[in-house]
Design an enzyme around this catalytic site. Structure first.
Site, PDB file in Angstrom:
ATOM      1  N   CYS A 189      -1.486  17.427 -21.619  1.00 10.63           N
ATOM      2  CA  CYS A 189      -0.322  18.053 -20.993  1.00 10.63           C
ATOM      3  C   CYS A 189      -0.132  17.637 -19.541  1.00 10.63           C
ATOM      4  O   CYS A 189       0.937  17.853 -18.969  1.00 10.63           O
ATOM      5  CB  CYS A 189      -0.431  19.569 -21.083  1.00 10.63           C
ATOM      6  SG  CYS A 189      -0.564  20.195 -22.782  1.00 10.63           S
ATOM      7  N   HIS A 241       3.785  23.068 -15.622  1.00 12.61           N
ATOM      8  CA  HIS A 241       3.670  22.893 -17.067  1.00 12.61           C
ATOM      9  C   HIS A 241       4.005  24.211 -17.754  1.00 12.61           C
ATOM     10  O   HIS A 241       3.617  25.287 -17.293  1.00 12.61           O
ATOM     11  CB  HIS A 241       2.253  22.446 -17.410  1.00 12.61           C
ATOM     12  CG  HIS A 241       1.984  22.373 -18.882  1.00 12.61           C
ATOM     13  ND1 HIS A 241       2.824  21.718 -19.757  1.00 12.61           N
ATOM     14  CD2 HIS A 241       0.959  22.878 -19.631  1.00 12.61           C
ATOM     15  CE1 HIS A 241       2.332  21.825 -20.988  1.00 12.61           C
ATOM     16  NE2 HIS A 241       1.214  22.518 -20.935  1.00 12.61           N
ATOM     17  N   ASN A 279       5.612  24.969 -25.526  1.00  9.03           N
ATOM     18  CA  ASN A 279       4.754  23.966 -24.908  1.00  9.03           C
ATOM     19  C   ASN A 279       4.976  22.633 -25.593  1.00  9.03           C
ATOM     20  O   ASN A 279       4.654  22.459 -26.763  1.00  9.03           O
ATOM     21  CB  ASN A 279       3.290  24.411 -25.043  1.00  9.03           C
ATOM     22  CG  ASN A 279       2.317  23.422 -24.408  1.00  9.03           C
ATOM     23  OD1 ASN A 279       2.685  22.330 -24.000  1.00  9.03           O
ATOM     24  ND2 ASN A 279       1.054  23.817 -24.347  1.00  9.03           N
TER      25      ASN A 279
END
Length: 369
Positions: free
Chosen positions: A118, A296, A326
Site C-alpha cells: 500500500c 492511505h 482500500n
C-alpha cells in the site's frame, strides 16, 4: 529547483458494490462494516483490467481527457519515465508499466513496476524524484545518464482478484481503482521538499499474499521426473514461512490476502504519524506549515487515530474511503486527485502524502503545490 506535481488523475471501475451486497456473501451487515471501517461501498473491476484503469487515470493526469487535475497538456514524447506501483499486476512480462507505455505511446520512457504494497505510490514518487534529481538534463553530474525531466507515476490495483470473498474480516475492506501523477523537474519551483520511506519486519505474518503458480515443473531433486509435475515443493516452504500451510491443507485458496487486523492497525496508526513527522523534519517544516495530509485509505479509524496522535482534526486529512475502500497502491494518488478536484490544494500549499502497508512498509512525501 525540484520535482513538482503538474497533473493528477483517477479511475474507478463501473461496478459499485455496497455493504448490503456483501452481506449476501458473508455474515456481515452495513452497520458492522461502516462503523468499523468507514466504508459504505467499493468499486469492483468485473471487466476492467488494472492496465485499463491505469490508462484512464494517466490520461487525466496528462491532460488528455476530462477529470482530474492538469496544469497543461503533456505530450507523449515528454514523458521519460513510467513507474507502476501494484501488488495485483495483470502480467509479469512485460511489466504493467511497459503495457501502459505502449498504450499511451510514451516512446521515450523507461518503464518498470514496483511493489511496496500500500506504500507503493509513495515509494514510486520518491524513486522518481531521486532519479530526476540525478538525471534531469540541467542537473550537475547528469551527463552520461538517461535524461529524466518528466515522469508518470501510477498506482493501480485489482485487489478483488486476490481477495478471499468467504472471509468477512478481509473482503469488506478492499476495492479496485487507479490513480496517476505526472511529475516534472522544474528549475523555478520547489516541488518535492522531502521524502521518507521505511520497512519493518512482519514477524507474525500479519499481512500476506503468496503467489500462485500453476505451470507444472517436470523436475525433482534428482533431475527430470514426470511425477514431479504436480508437486512443486518450493511452494510448501513459502507456505511454511508465511504460516499458512494448515490453511492451504484445509482447502483455502492460496493466493489471497490474509490479515491480522489488530496487528496491522497498531502498526499503521503508529507508522503514519512517524512517517509524517520524519518527512516534515527532513524538510525543516512542522505540521503548522501543512495545508493538507493525503493518507492511505485503509480504514477511517486508523486515520482518526493518527489525527489524534498528531493533534489535528479529521478535516486536516483528505478522507475518501467511504465509497472506495482500500485499493492499496492506488489509494494515495486517487485521494490526491479528489483533493485537487475538491479545491483543497492551492498553489503554494504544503501537502503531505503518507501511506503504510504490508512488508511492513511506510512512506511519506512532502511537496509544495
Amino acid at each position: 529547483m525540484g520535482c513538482t506535481i503538474i497533473g493528477c488523475g483517477k479511475a474507478l471501475p463501473a461496478l459499485d458494490v455496497d455493504n448490503n451486497a456483501l452481506a449476501t456473501l458473508v455474515d456481515t451487515s452495513d452497520e458492522w462494516i461502516a462503523s468499523r471501517t468507514g466504508i459504505e461501498s467499493r468499486r469492483i473491476a468485473a471487466g476492467e483490467t488494472s492496465t485499463d484503469l491505469s490508462e484512464s487515470a494517466a490520461r487525466q493526469a496528462l491532460g488528455w481527457s476530462e477529470g482530474g487535475y492538469a496544469e497543461r497538456v503533456v505530450n507523449a514524447s515528454e514523458i521519460d519515465l513510467v513507474i507502476f506501483a501494484t501488488i495485483s499486476p495483470d502480467v509479469m512480462v512485460p511489466s504493467c508499466a511497459g503495457l501502459l507505455r505502449k498504450r499511451l505511446g510514451l516512446s521515450n520512457a523507461a518503464a518498470f513496476d514496483l511493489n511496496a504494497a500500500c506504500s507503493g505510490f509513495a515509494y514510486g514518487l520518491s524513486v522518481a524524484e531521486s532519479m530526476m534529481a540525478a538525471c534531469a538534463p540541467d542537473v550537475a553530474g547528469a551527463k552520461g545518464r538517461n535524461p529524466i525531466r518528466r515522469a508518470l507515476i501510477v498506482g493501480s490495483e485489482r485487489l478483488s482478484r486476490i481477495t478471499n470473498w468467504d472471509d468477512r474480516n478481509t473482503c469488506v475492506l478492499f476495492g479496485d481503482g487507479a490513480g496517476a501523477v505526472v511529475a516534472e523537474w522544474d528549475q523555478d519551483r520547489a516541488g518535492i521538499l522531502s521524502s521518507f520511506i521505511a520497512n519493518e519486519d512482519d514477524p507474525s505474518n500479519a499481512l500476506t499474499c503468496p503467489a500462485a503458480y500453476d505451470s507444472p515443473i517436470p523436475f525433482d531433486a534428482d533431475g527430470v521426473s514426470v511425477n514431479a509435475r504436480s508437486n512443486d515443493r518450493s511452494l510448501t516452504s513459502i507456505d511454511e514461512e508465511l504460516g499458512i500451510s494448515q490453511l492451504i491443507a484445509a482447502g483455502e485458496p492460496r493466493q489471497v490476502l490474509r490479515m491480522d487486523g489488530p496487528k496491522v492497525f497498531k502498526f499503521a496508526a503508529d507508522a503514519m504519524a512517524v512517517a509524517v513527522f520524519s518527512a516534515l523534519e527532513r524538510a525543516g517544516l512542522t505540521l503548522d506549515d501543512v495545508a493538507l495530509v493525503v493518507p492511505h485509505q485503509a480504514n477511517e479509524r486508523i486515520i482518526k487515530y493518527a489525527a489524534k496522535k498528531m493533534g489535528r482534526p479529521l478535516d486536516f486529512f483528505q478522507v475518501s474511503i467511504a465509497h472506495r475502500g482500500n485499493s492499496s497502491a492506488a489509494c494515495v494518488p486517487m485521494t490526491l486527485a479528489d483533493a485537487y478536484e475538491n479545491g483543497r490544494i492551492k498553489p503554494g500549499d504544503i501537502v503531505v502524502l503518507v501511506a503504510f502497508g504490508g512488508g511492513f512498509t511506510s512512506g511519506a512525501v512532502v511537496y509544495q503545490a
